[in-house]
Design a protein around this motif. Sequence first.
Motif, short mmCIF file in Angstrom:
data_model
loop_
_atom_site.label_atom_id
_atom_site.label_comp_id
_atom_site.label_asym_id
_atom_site.label_seq_id
_atom_site.Cartn_x
_atom_site.Cartn_y
_atom_site.Cartn_z
N ILE A 1 -58.10 -11.04 -20.65
CA ILE A 1 -59.10 -11.95 -20.08
C ILE A 1 -60.32 -11.91 -20.98
O ILE A 1 -61.13 -10.98 -20.91
N THR A 2 -60.45 -12.88 -21.83
CA THR A 2 -61.55 -12.87 -22.79
C THR A 2 -62.80 -13.47 -22.14
O THR A 2 -62.70 -14.28 -21.22
N ILE A 3 -63.94 -13.07 -22.66
CA ILE A 3 -65.19 -13.50 -22.03
C ILE A 3 -65.58 -14.90 -22.48
O ILE A 3 -65.69 -15.17 -23.68
N GLU A 4 -65.76 -15.77 -21.51
CA GLU A 4 -66.26 -17.11 -21.81
C GLU A 4 -67.73 -17.13 -21.45
O GLU A 4 -68.11 -17.26 -20.28
N THR B 1 -63.06 -16.54 -34.11
CA THR B 1 -62.18 -15.40 -33.88
C THR B 1 -63.01 -14.15 -33.57
O THR B 1 -64.17 -14.04 -33.94
N ASN B 2 -62.37 -13.22 -32.88
CA ASN B 2 -63.07 -12.04 -32.39
C ASN B 2 -62.37 -10.80 -32.97
O ASN B 2 -61.27 -10.44 -32.55
N ALA B 3 -63.02 -10.19 -33.96
CA ALA B 3 -62.40 -9.08 -34.68
C ALA B 3 -61.97 -7.95 -33.76
O ALA B 3 -60.91 -7.34 -33.94
N THR B 4 -62.78 -7.69 -32.75
CA THR B 4 -62.47 -6.57 -31.85
C THR B 4 -61.10 -6.77 -31.21
O THR B 4 -60.29 -5.85 -31.12
N LEU B 5 -60.86 -7.99 -30.77
CA LEU B 5 -59.59 -8.27 -30.11
C LEU B 5 -58.49 -8.58 -31.12
O LEU B 5 -57.39 -8.07 -31.04
N ASN B 6 -58.80 -9.44 -32.11
CA ASN B 6 -57.77 -9.92 -33.04
C ASN B 6 -57.24 -8.83 -33.97
O ASN B 6 -56.10 -8.90 -34.42
N VAL C 1 -62.73 -7.48 -17.48
CA VAL C 1 -63.01 -8.56 -18.39
C VAL C 1 -62.35 -8.45 -19.74
O VAL C 1 -61.91 -9.43 -20.29
N VAL C 2 -62.28 -7.31 -20.28
CA VAL C 2 -61.75 -7.27 -21.63
C VAL C 2 -60.26 -7.45 -21.63
O VAL C 2 -59.75 -8.54 -21.70
N VAL C 3 -59.59 -6.42 -21.49
CA VAL C 3 -58.14 -6.54 -21.51
C VAL C 3 -57.58 -5.53 -20.54
O VAL C 3 -58.02 -4.41 -20.50
N LYS D 1 -71.86 -17.65 -23.42
CA LYS D 1 -72.66 -17.94 -24.62
C LYS D 1 -72.75 -16.70 -25.50
O LYS D 1 -73.05 -15.60 -25.03
N GLY D 2 -72.46 -16.88 -26.77
CA GLY D 2 -72.63 -15.79 -27.72
C GLY D 2 -71.39 -14.94 -27.95
O GLY D 2 -71.37 -14.10 -28.85
N PHE D 3 -70.34 -15.14 -27.17
CA PHE D 3 -69.13 -14.35 -27.34
C PHE D 3 -68.11 -15.11 -28.20
O PHE D 3 -67.75 -16.25 -27.87
N ASN D 4 -67.65 -14.47 -29.29
CA ASN D 4 -66.60 -15.08 -30.11
C ASN D 4 -65.33 -15.20 -29.27
O ASN D 4 -64.82 -14.20 -28.76
N ASN D 5 -64.83 -16.43 -29.17
CA ASN D 5 -63.67 -16.65 -28.33
C ASN D 5 -62.98 -17.93 -28.80
O ASN D 5 -63.55 -19.01 -28.68
C1 LIG Z 1 -65.02 -9.94 -28.50
O1 LIG Z 1 -64.40 -9.94 -27.23
C2 LIG Z 1 -64.72 -8.81 -26.46
C3 LIG Z 1 -63.90 -8.90 -25.18
O2 LIG Z 1 -64.00 -10.16 -24.60
C4 LIG Z 1 -66.21 -8.81 -26.17
O3 LIG Z 1 -66.55 -7.67 -25.43
C5 LIG Z 1 -66.96 -8.83 -27.47
O4 LIG Z 1 -68.35 -8.91 -27.21
C6 LIG Z 1 -66.52 -9.99 -28.32
N1 LIG Z 1 -67.15 -9.93 -29.61
C7 LIG Z 1 -68.03 -10.82 -30.02
C8 LIG Z 1 -68.58 -10.64 -31.39
O5 LIG Z 1 -68.35 -11.79 -29.35
#
Ligand SMILES: *[C@@H]1O[C@H](CO)[C@@H](O)[C@H](O)[C@H]1NC(C)=O
Length: 595
Positions: A303-306, A442-447, A29-31, A308-312
Amino acid sequence: MDDYKDVESSGELKQHSATDSDTHPKLYVVVAFLTGAIASIGAQYIFCTPQSGVNTVSVPQRSIEVFAPPYAGSSEVHHFPPASPTNVFPSLFPTDVGHAGPTPTGAEAGLIATAPSYPVHSGAPHLVSPASMNKGDKHKSSNFDIFKHWGNLSPWFSVERGAFGLDSGPEVPETCSITGLHLVHRHGARYPTQFASFGGPANFSGRLNQAAAGWKAHGDLKFMNEWTYKLGEEVLTPFGRQQLFDLGVATRIKYGFLLKNFSESNTLPVFRTESQDRMLASALNFAIGFFGYPFEGQYQQSITIEEKGFNNTLAPYKTCNNADDKAKSDRAIWYVRRWADIYLKDAHARLAPQLKGYDLSIEDIYTLQQMCAYETVAIGYSKFCELFTEDEWKGFDYSLDLYFWYDSAFGSPVARVQGIGYVQELVARLTHTPIAVHNSSTNATLNDNPVTFPLGQSLYVDATHEVVVLNILTALNLTTLAAEGPLPADHIPKHRTFKVSHLAPFATNVHFQVLACDSVAEPQIRVIVNDGAVPLTGIKGCPAHKDGLCPVSTFVDAMREMIRDTDWAWGCHGAWSVPEGTQWNTTVGYPPLPQ
Ligand SMILES: *[C@@H]1O[C@H](CO)[C@@H](O)[C@H](O)[C@H]1NC(C)=O
Ligand SMILES: *[C@@H]1O[C@H](CO)[C@@H](O)[C@H](O)[C@H]1NC(C)=O
Ligand SMILES: *[C@@H]1O[C@H](CO)[C@@H](O)[C@H](O)[C@H]1NC(C)=O
Ligand SMILES: *[C@@H]1O[C@H](CO)[C@@H](O)[C@H](O)[C@H]1NC(C)=O
Ligand SMILES: *[C@@H]1O[C@H](CO)[C@@H](O)[C@H](O)[C@H]1NC(C)=O
Ligand SMILES: *[C@@H]1O[C@H](CO)[C@@H](O)[C@H](O)[C@H]1NC(C)=O
Ligand SMILES: *[C@@H]1O[C@H](CO)[C@@H](O)[C@H](O)[C@H]1NC(C)=O
């Protein structure tokens, strides 16, 4: 309607069907950092993995769920692939047997610069248009193309030159060369989504089934007596798969030379998509088209997570509460209902009497039009297409313009906030500068990780939904696409540039071309939507250029202003509300400002 709210768009339904998170091992799921991970994703889709033993491989569990969705609508379902096939002996079918013969490769193609003209994409090989159409129209044009009148359900096609107001094509303007491409595309043709806010083929067929004994069809509808509903839900159709494969091939032929950049910097491209089944499948089909088989080792798929609650940024509705608000979609439906009552009046009067024992409503008639589009892109032909006139197809097309204008684009209070995350990423890529503040989708972890979100590359490919493409066009302030102002519910405006079949059809593709031109010192950017050049004059500072060129620095300054003036907290979580109907309008996709 279909996509709408959820699926394509927001997502209260997330748990539905086999399309989502439950189908993808978290592992992927992540990358996929390792090419090995990509290899196994590919293998999941294409091949049996050679290592697995008898009976354990071959058929990933997901496919079974996908092909037999558990809902009431389908009156015919085929269970393929079988759950426990008896002839699976992977060791007898190794995937790498050597002896490949010579494999030299040539130089990369660059058709966008090298050919005297541009290949026009006329749409839909393998699909059959109606053998005959209802002749009700007084003025029939011989060149009417029904496939181009299905709004977001149209297969993408090259728009006519000038469609967005510029007499310019996607070819590289004279004295310029392309140094970068940022491509955003939609998934390919899919089955209807589970969520339907107006119309909805599965629900309609379910109701017909329940009432089966009671009705009988006559005349033009006679075929319905034997008809079965064969559509699944949510996932790509075979034709949708082909659309993405073709888009990958076309992109490689046009822009393949951009890969030299990666050889020079000793890196691989990173393409992005989301976890939803059709999104992942679209991205991988694109990759097979672009890189060929085997694509592993040639790029990395994020592959970013789609969910509820996930920054995407490519699924912004998952964290934008106000976009999930039912009231927002109801506002759009309000317009569609009014318009359907008008443009389907005759069709209703004509068709309803042909179904005895079942009262067809206007909404049901609308569903028959949807059925035409969905059946065609799924099973290649639909008898329902024959039922309607040319004008009724134009009406259907416009109903989708209305819906998306008010739900996802310039007329929606939550369009700009949802598109701004991608704009922030675009600015980061154009300026080679990481995103400073994460206060949108935006998603800091990925960006913030240069591996998962590389800067300074020549090619970026992102896959998303049509609602997000429209959100992005709105956030870019491409207001020339909204020149006609709020769309009226009672007639089709004569001139309009906002057409969903042009902007967000299946496999829609938006090219941000970055160019170096002899005539000007600065790098330039332009925006090409489905092969049509979009004027950038709505963007502050961009000149009225015949090919739609704007200096990158001017463009970036304007985008920074857009980002400054877009308040995610207010737009997505603020306590504003807008009334149903025509009492309130926006043409910049933004909610009422705080008092
Ligand atoms: C950012 O994306 C990663 C990978 O999809 C995910 O695991 C993480 O929970 C996301 N962060 C937020 C704050 O949604
Ligand atoms: C169709 O939708 C209506 C309204 O949401 C619902 O009450 C009904 O159960 C649905 N019927 C079928 C067969 O899905
Ligand atoms: C997720 O988005 C919220 C809202 O914009 C933001 O406050 C938060 O920092 C983001 N988280 C990450 C990890 O990007
Ligand atoms: C690759 O392309 C980017 C964007 O055009 C450019 O900034 C960078 O210098 C190029 N890298 C190499 C090694 O050519
Ligand atoms: C909003 O737009 C509609 C459609 O053009 C129009 O009829 C209506 O008067 C507008 N409402 C306001 C408050 O301007
Ligand atoms: C965005 O568009 C509006 C309306 O056309 C215009 O007034 C504004 O200056 C534009 N802003 C930017 C930053 O492009
Ligand atoms: C993010 O924060 C900056 C700085 O505080 C602000 O100007 C901007 O409006 C915010 N952007 C969004 C999308 O909320």
